[in-house]
Design a protein around this motif. Structure first.
Motif, PDB file in Angstrom:
ATOM      1  N   LEU A  90      -2.931   2.035   1.406  1.00 16.01           N
ATOM      2  CA  LEU A  90      -1.498   1.997   1.656  1.00 16.01           C
ATOM      3  C   LEU A  90      -1.251   1.686   3.122  1.00 16.01           C
ATOM      4  CD1 LEU A  90      -0.436   5.208  -0.315  1.00 16.01           C
ATOM      5  CD2 LEU A  90      -0.491   2.848  -1.133  1.00 16.01           C
ATOM      6  N   GLU A  91      -0.295   0.794   3.369  1.00 14.29           N
ATOM      7  CA  GLU A  91       0.021   0.395   4.737  1.00 14.29           C
ATOM      8  C   GLU A  91       1.530   0.263   4.872  1.00 14.29           C
ATOM      9  OE1 GLU A  91      -1.894  -2.810   7.722  1.00 14.29           O
ATOM     10  OE2 GLU A  91      -1.281  -3.570   5.770  1.00 14.29           O
ATOM     11  N   GLN A  92       2.065   0.750   6.001  1.00 13.98           N
ATOM     12  CA  GLN A  92       3.490   0.672   6.268  1.00 13.98           C
ATOM     13  C   GLN A  92       3.673   0.282   7.728  1.00 13.98           C
ATOM     14  OE1 GLN A  92       5.594   4.398   5.742  1.00 13.98           O
ATOM     15  NE2 GLN A  92       7.437   3.323   5.102  1.00 13.98           N
ATOM     16  N   GLU A  93       4.410  -0.797   7.956  1.00 21.51           N
ATOM     17  CA  GLU A  93       4.562  -1.304   9.324  1.00 21.51           C
ATOM     18  C   GLU A  93       5.462  -0.434  10.186  1.00 21.51           C
ATOM     19  OE1 GLU A  93       5.730  -5.379   9.295  1.00 21.51           O
ATOM     20  OE2 GLU A  93       3.984  -5.980   8.122  1.00 21.51           O
ATOM     21  N   GLY A  94       6.551   0.055   9.633  1.00 23.18           N
ATOM     22  CA  GLY A  94       7.486   0.860  10.399  1.00 23.18           C
ATOM     23  C   GLY A  94       7.898   2.089   9.634  1.00 23.18           C
ATOM     24  N   GLN A  95       8.704   2.929  10.274  1.00 25.06           N
ATOM     25  CA  GLN A  95       9.071   4.205   9.686  1.00 25.06           C
ATOM     26  C   GLN A  95       9.800   4.060   8.352  1.00 25.06           C
ATOM     27  OE1 GLN A  95      11.434   6.674  12.232  1.00 25.06           O
ATOM     28  NE2 GLN A  95      11.210   8.438  10.920  1.00 25.06           N
ATOM     29  N   TRP A  96      10.705   3.109   8.208  1.00 28.16           N
ATOM     30  CA  TRP A  96      11.478   2.958   6.977  1.00 28.16           C
ATOM     31  C   TRP A  96      11.153   1.663   6.253  1.00 28.16           C
ATOM     32  CZ3 TRP A  96      13.244   7.433   5.707  1.00 28.16           C
ATOM     33  CH2 TRP A  96      13.638   8.330   6.697  1.00 28.16           C
ATOM     34  N   SER A  97      10.067   1.015   6.623  1.00 27.58           N
ATOM     35  CA  SER A  97       9.708  -0.252   5.982  1.00 27.58           C
ATOM     36  C   SER A  97       9.030  -0.008   4.641  1.00 27.58           C
ATOM     37  CB  SER A  97       8.796  -1.071   6.896  1.00 27.58           C
ATOM     38  OG  SER A  97       7.570  -0.414   7.092  1.00 27.58           O
ATOM     39  N   ASP A  98       8.939  -1.068   3.855  1.00 31.52           N
ATOM     40  CA  ASP A  98       8.331  -0.981   2.535  1.00 31.52           C
ATOM     41  C   ASP A  98       6.836  -0.685   2.654  1.00 31.52           C
ATOM     42  OD1 ASP A  98       8.255  -1.045  -0.188  1.00 31.52           O
ATOM     43  OD2 ASP A  98       8.698  -3.173  -0.387  1.00 31.52           O
ATOM     44  N   ILE A  99       6.284  -0.022   1.666  1.00 35.06           N
ATOM     45  CA  ILE A  99       4.865   0.336   1.659  1.00 35.06           C
ATOM     46  C   ILE A  99       4.087  -0.775   0.958  1.00 35.06           C
ATOM     47  CG2 ILE A  99       3.148   1.994   0.839  1.00 35.06           C
ATOM     48  CD1 ILE A  99       5.432   4.089   0.835  1.00 35.06           C
ATOM     49  N   MET A 100       3.087  -1.312   1.641  1.00 32.37           N
ATOM     50  CA  MET A 100       2.223  -2.329   1.065  1.00 32.37           C
ATOM     51  C   MET A 100       1.056  -1.632   0.388  1.00 32.37           C
ATOM     52  SD  MET A 100       1.514  -5.449   0.441  1.00 32.37           S
ATOM     53  CE  MET A 100       2.536  -6.427   1.495  1.00 32.37           C
ATOM     54  N   ILE A 101       0.771  -2.024  -0.850  1.00 36.15           N
ATOM     55  CA  ILE A 101      -0.306  -1.422  -1.628  1.00 36.15           C
ATOM     56  C   ILE A 101      -1.360  -2.482  -1.835  1.00 36.15           C
ATOM     57  CG2 ILE A 101      -0.891  -0.298  -3.799  1.00 36.15           C
ATOM     58  CD1 ILE A 101       2.407   0.021  -3.832  1.00 36.15           C
ATOM     59  N   LYS A 102      -2.573  -2.210  -1.398  1.00 37.04           N
ATOM     60  CA  LYS A 102      -3.674  -3.151  -1.538  1.00 37.04           C
ATOM     61  C   LYS A 102      -4.782  -2.521  -2.349  1.00 37.04           C
ATOM     62  CE  LYS A 102      -2.635  -5.280   2.876  1.00 37.04           C
ATOM     63  NZ  LYS A 102      -3.104  -5.617   4.216  1.00 37.04           N
ATOM     64  N   LYS A 103      -5.326  -3.296  -3.256  1.00 33.86           N
ATOM     65  CA  LYS A 103      -6.434  -2.815  -4.079  1.00 33.86           C
ATOM     66  C   LYS A 103      -7.681  -2.734  -3.208  1.00 33.86           C
ATOM     67  CE  LYS A 103      -7.484  -5.649  -7.315  1.00 33.86           C
ATOM     68  NZ  LYS A 103      -7.696  -6.417  -8.549  1.00 33.86           N
ATOM     69  N   GLN A 104      -8.363  -1.589  -3.276  1.00 33.29           N
ATOM     70  CA  GLN A 104      -9.614  -1.434  -2.527  1.00 33.29           C
ATOM     71  C   GLN A 104     -10.700  -2.267  -3.173  1.00 33.29           C
ATOM     72  OE1 GLN A 104      -9.727  -0.295   0.358  1.00 33.29           O
ATOM     73  NE2 GLN A 104      -9.416   1.895   0.521  1.00 33.29           N
ATOM     74  N   ARG A 105     -11.488  -2.877  -2.371  1.00 31.08           N
ATOM     75  CA  ARG A 105     -12.598  -3.673  -2.886  1.00 31.08           C
ATOM     76  C   ARG A 105     -13.808  -2.749  -3.150  1.00 31.08           C
ATOM     77  NH1 ARG A 105      -9.770  -7.879  -2.492  1.00 31.08           N
ATOM     78  NH2 ARG A 105      -9.128  -8.945  -0.634  1.00 31.08           N
TER      79      ARG A 105
END
Length: 106
Positions: A90-105
């Protein structure tokens, strides 16, 4: 604490009536939630299946089809579970930005 002027009996009865109406709304909402509740396991499975098609997605895309606020919360909890199990990143650029979900390899 000073309750102030309590007013007449009629005003008190009206206030109590409004209070009971609010309680009835909560009871109806609880019943509706119980009828349409999605389990955490179902939501985890749904997210894993979506990540099979895409290597990454956003939380807003996952929660777009949610029928209720409760389902959005279950989606978020499922993501936290998957992150704890190290199945997603899980990655989020800013405090209220959308959460990016990436599949773990693997």
């Amino acid at each position: 604490f000073f309750p102030g002027d309590l007013g007449s009996a009629k005003e008190l009865a009206l206030s109590l009536s409004r209070l009971f109406e609010e309680f009835e709304k909560f009871a109806r909402e609880e019943q509706t939630l119980a009828e349409h509740m999605v389990s955490l396991e179902e939501k985890v499975t749904e997210i894993v299946e979506k990540l099979r098609d895409f290597s990454e997605t956003r939380f807003s895309h996952l929660s777009r089809s949610a029928a209720s606020r409760g389902e959005i919360i279950i989606t978020f909890l499922a993501l936290l579970h998957l992150a704890r199990e190290q199945l997603v990143f899980l990655e989020q650029e800013g405090q209220w930005s959308d959460i990016m979900i990436k599949k773990q390899r693997p």
